[in-house]
Motif scaffolding. Sequence first.
Motif, PDB file in Angstrom:
ATOM      1  N   SER A  86       0.814  -1.217   0.000  1.00 41.27           N
ATOM      2  CA  SER A  86       0.000   0.000   0.000  1.00 41.27           C
ATOM      3  C   SER A  86       0.850   1.271   0.000  1.00 41.27           C
ATOM      4  N   VAL A  87       2.169   1.120   0.031  1.00 40.33           N
ATOM      5  CA  VAL A  87       3.018   2.297  -0.186  1.00 40.33           C
ATOM      6  C   VAL A  87       3.033   2.581  -1.694  1.00 40.33           C
ATOM      7  N   ASP A  88       2.814   3.826  -2.053  1.00 41.66           N
ATOM      8  CA  ASP A  88       2.760   4.230  -3.464  1.00 41.66           C
ATOM      9  C   ASP A  88       4.006   3.751  -4.214  1.00 41.66           C
ATOM     10  N   THR A  89       3.805   3.163  -5.395  1.00 41.00           N
ATOM     11  CA  THR A  89       4.947   2.641  -6.158  1.00 41.00           C
ATOM     12  C   THR A  89       5.934   3.749  -6.536  1.00 41.00           C
ATOM     13  N   GLY A  90       5.445   4.978  -6.587  1.00 39.49           N
ATOM     14  CA  GLY A  90       6.313   6.113  -6.889  1.00 39.49           C
ATOM     15  C   GLY A  90       7.439   6.268  -5.874  1.00 39.49           C
ATOM     16  N   GLN A  91       7.213   5.821  -4.646  1.00 32.89           N
ATOM     17  CA  GLN A  91       8.255   5.930  -3.620  1.00 32.89           C
ATOM     18  C   GLN A  91       9.467   5.080  -3.999  1.00 32.89           C
ATOM     19  N   MET A  92       9.207   3.862  -4.438  1.00 32.78           N
ATOM     20  CA  MET A  92      10.306   2.985  -4.857  1.00 32.78           C
ATOM     21  C   MET A  92      10.966   3.525  -6.135  1.00 32.78           C
ATOM     22  N   GLU A  93      10.150   3.955  -7.080  1.00 28.60           N
ATOM     23  CA  GLU A  93      10.721   4.479  -8.327  1.00 28.60           C
ATOM     24  C   GLU A  93      11.564   5.715  -8.062  1.00 28.60           C
ATOM     25  N   GLY A  94      11.066   6.591  -7.201  1.00 30.24           N
ATOM     26  CA  GLY A  94      11.813   7.793  -6.864  1.00 30.24           C
ATOM     27  C   GLY A  94      13.162   7.444  -6.257  1.00 30.24           C
ATOM     28  N   ALA A  95      13.152   6.458  -5.349  1.00 31.27           N
ATOM     29  CA  ALA A  95      14.384   6.071  -4.675  1.00 31.27           C
ATOM     30  C   ALA A  95      15.368   5.415  -5.643  1.00 31.27           C
ATOM     31  N   LEU A  96      14.871   4.523  -6.495  1.00 31.78           N
ATOM     32  CA  LEU A  96      15.748   3.861  -7.471  1.00 31.78           C
ATOM     33  C   LEU A  96      16.332   4.888  -8.433  1.00 31.78           C
ATOM     34  N   ALA A  97      15.474   5.778  -8.925  1.00 34.27           N
ATOM     35  CA  ALA A  97      15.946   6.789  -9.872  1.00 34.27           C
ATOM     36  C   ALA A  97      16.959   7.720  -9.216  1.00 34.27           C
ATOM     37  N   ASN A  98      16.844   7.873  -7.913  1.00 31.85           N
ATOM     38  CA  ASN A  98      17.750   8.735  -7.149  1.00 31.85           C
ATOM     39  C   ASN A  98      19.116   8.062  -6.925  1.00 31.85           C
ATOM     40  N   GLY A  99      19.219   6.790  -7.287  1.00 29.98           N
ATOM     41  CA  GLY A  99      20.496   6.082  -7.175  1.00 29.98           C
ATOM     42  C   GLY A  99      20.556   5.056  -6.058  1.00 29.98           C
ATOM     43  N   LEU A 100      19.511   4.986  -5.221  1.00 27.13           N
ATOM     44  CA  LEU A 100      19.519   4.003  -4.138  1.00 27.13           C
ATOM     45  C   LEU A 100      19.366   2.590  -4.696  1.00 27.13           C
ATOM     46  N   SER A 101      19.968   1.621  -4.025  1.00 27.83           N
ATOM     47  CA  SER A 101      19.751   0.236  -4.401  1.00 27.83           C
ATOM     48  C   SER A 101      18.368  -0.201  -3.902  1.00 27.83           C
ATOM     49  N   TYR A 102      17.895  -1.345  -4.394  1.00 27.62           N
ATOM     50  CA  TYR A 102      16.590  -1.858  -3.954  1.00 27.62           C
ATOM     51  C   TYR A 102      16.573  -2.032  -2.433  1.00 27.62           C
ATOM     52  N   GLY A 103      17.664  -2.582  -1.893  1.00 24.86           N
ATOM     53  CA  GLY A 103      17.749  -2.809  -0.447  1.00 24.86           C
ATOM     54  C   GLY A 103      17.710  -1.509   0.336  1.00 24.86           C
ATOM     55  N   GLN A 104      18.470  -0.528  -0.119  1.00 18.23           N
ATOM     56  CA  GLN A 104      18.471   0.775   0.558  1.00 18.23           C
ATOM     57  C   GLN A 104      17.094   1.417   0.497  1.00 18.23           C
ATOM     58  N   ALA A 105      16.471   1.324  -0.664  1.00 19.59           N
ATOM     59  CA  ALA A 105      15.145   1.913  -0.836  1.00 19.59           C
ATOM     60  C   ALA A 105      14.143   1.249   0.118  1.00 19.59           C
ATOM     61  N   MET A 106      14.218  -0.081   0.217  1.00 19.21           N
ATOM     62  CA  MET A 106      13.336  -0.817   1.132  1.00 19.21           C
ATOM     63  C   MET A 106      13.546  -0.352   2.569  1.00 19.21           C
ATOM     64  N   ARG A 107      14.803  -0.375   2.994  1.00 21.14           N
ATOM     65  CA  ARG A 107      15.118  -0.074   4.395  1.00 21.14           C
ATOM     66  C   ARG A 107      14.771   1.352   4.774  1.00 21.14           C
ATOM     67  N   LYS A 108      15.155   2.299   3.922  1.00 20.82           N
ATOM     68  CA  LYS A 108      15.056   3.705   4.318  1.00 20.82           C
ATOM     69  C   LYS A 108      13.717   4.337   3.965  1.00 20.82           C
ATOM     70  N   ILE A 109      13.088   3.861   2.902  1.00 19.35           N
ATOM     71  CA  ILE A 109      11.907   4.552   2.392  1.00 19.35           C
ATOM     72  C   ILE A 109      10.634   3.704   2.500  1.00 19.35           C
ATOM     73  N   ILE A 110      10.690   2.478   1.994  1.00 16.83           N
ATOM     74  CA  ILE A 110       9.445   1.696   1.890  1.00 16.83           C
ATOM     75  C   ILE A 110       9.042   1.099   3.240  1.00 16.83           C
ATOM     76  N   LEU A 111       9.955   0.384   3.893  1.00 17.38           N
ATOM     77  CA  LEU A 111       9.572  -0.294   5.135  1.00 17.38           C
ATOM     78  C   LEU A 111       9.091   0.668   6.234  1.00 17.38           C
ATOM     79  N   PRO A 112       9.772   1.797   6.452  1.00 14.06           N
ATOM     80  CA  PRO A 112       9.250   2.704   7.483  1.00 14.06           C
ATOM     81  C   PRO A 112       7.803   3.120   7.213  1.00 14.06           C
TER      82      PRO A 112
END
Lengths: 213, 245
Positions: free
Chosen positions: A108-134
Amino acid sequence: MTLFDKYSSLFLSGFGYTIMASLLALVASLVLGTVFALLQLSKKKGWAMVGNGYVQFFRNVPLLIITLFFYLAVAKVIKMTGFAAGTIALSLYTSAFIAECVRAGILSVDTGQMEGALANGLSYGQAMRKIILPQAFRIAIPSLGNQFINLVKNSSILAFVGGLDLMYQGNIVAANSFDTFTAYMIVGAFYLVLTLPLSYFMQYLEARTQGNQ
Amino acid sequence: MSMIEFKDVEKYYGHFHALKDINLKIDAGETVVLIGPSGSGKSTLIRTVNGLEEIQEGQLIVDGYDLHDPKTDMNKIRKNVGMVFQHFNLYNNKSVLENIMLAPRLVLKRDEAENKKIAMELLERVGLADKADNMPSALSGGQKQRVAIARSLAMKPKCLLFDEPTSALDPEMVGGVLKVMREIAQDSDMTMLVVTHEMDFAKAVADRVIFMADGAILEDASTEEFFKAPKNERAKQFLSQVDSH
């Protein structure tokens, strides 16, 4: 209350074991549940199947059966007490439900959050830990609260395998005093002492995290 | 040197042929605007450049990396290729300042004091230094988009992709965002690829205009040529419809 005075050391000891089993299982099931939620959502088919298989197995088998499996079968290979067998079973069983809560939260977290993080250079793991999971945990707080409360109450399964917990001691008091009713009323009150503050704490967390969104 | 090069690229969503035989070269430092009717594949095309969409056939070379090669580490490309989205995609759980500082800290391992200094300078530049400690939810759409641009710039990318950056904004917010984009195009040697419906912006800033329809590139011309006399029939039609607004 004379029954309580007479058996207070049993009740308190059981209360202590119940707290300990609940805390251990809470931490373990939260970690396991998150790991298996992430596996379920993996793009790699194999991992997703492992995650899904785990969740389907443990949430569809009675907790008592899992507990007895560890106490009777696994304990023959790896020595463990009833307390350990019960706590492990409780952790695995609860983690399957928590995995579903966390998975729903992530979805239920907007998919744009992951796309924004990936496009920003974060790895999938970093994006999960810092942005999606919280954000996923914040969404999942109410349903996680349900699981935690169930976990505390389900810890009474330890009584079946000599787990020294509140219910186990309650059974002993009931059998020795012949005052079954009072014994279990006291046990029930002790559970409330744990679950009510937990409920309010989860409500508080929910209100607080919604506030600073 | 070319920054982005498409060679015979094909992209499918299941049976739907989203990008058809795309051949396109964008040089380092160029500002290219991508226009066309909705559903023409503009967004799909721009999203293939940083690997948010996979291509099925052909070659796509970005900053020297072949995106169609499974061995290519996508993160290396994304470090140098920023993207600004239609819906901003700011991190909802981070303050404005943290939105900008997060990737440089995690990906570039930039020193914390330096990181903050750069982030504050960028916020200054987009006119939002006073919002550093706000959460994104406290900002207007236009402010969010300017923060998103600052977030991309903080990575000091070689190339910036803009996917309809003003389409989700209230009309009075559009100008501020376009102004920031114009400044980037004029003051830096960054490569910019912009999907937009803002024809005035395209006229003022773009070196080149690419017109797409139905998943194919129908015209690729210098800005002047394109707006003066588009060769393609569909492009003519599109321009006259846009102008009549």
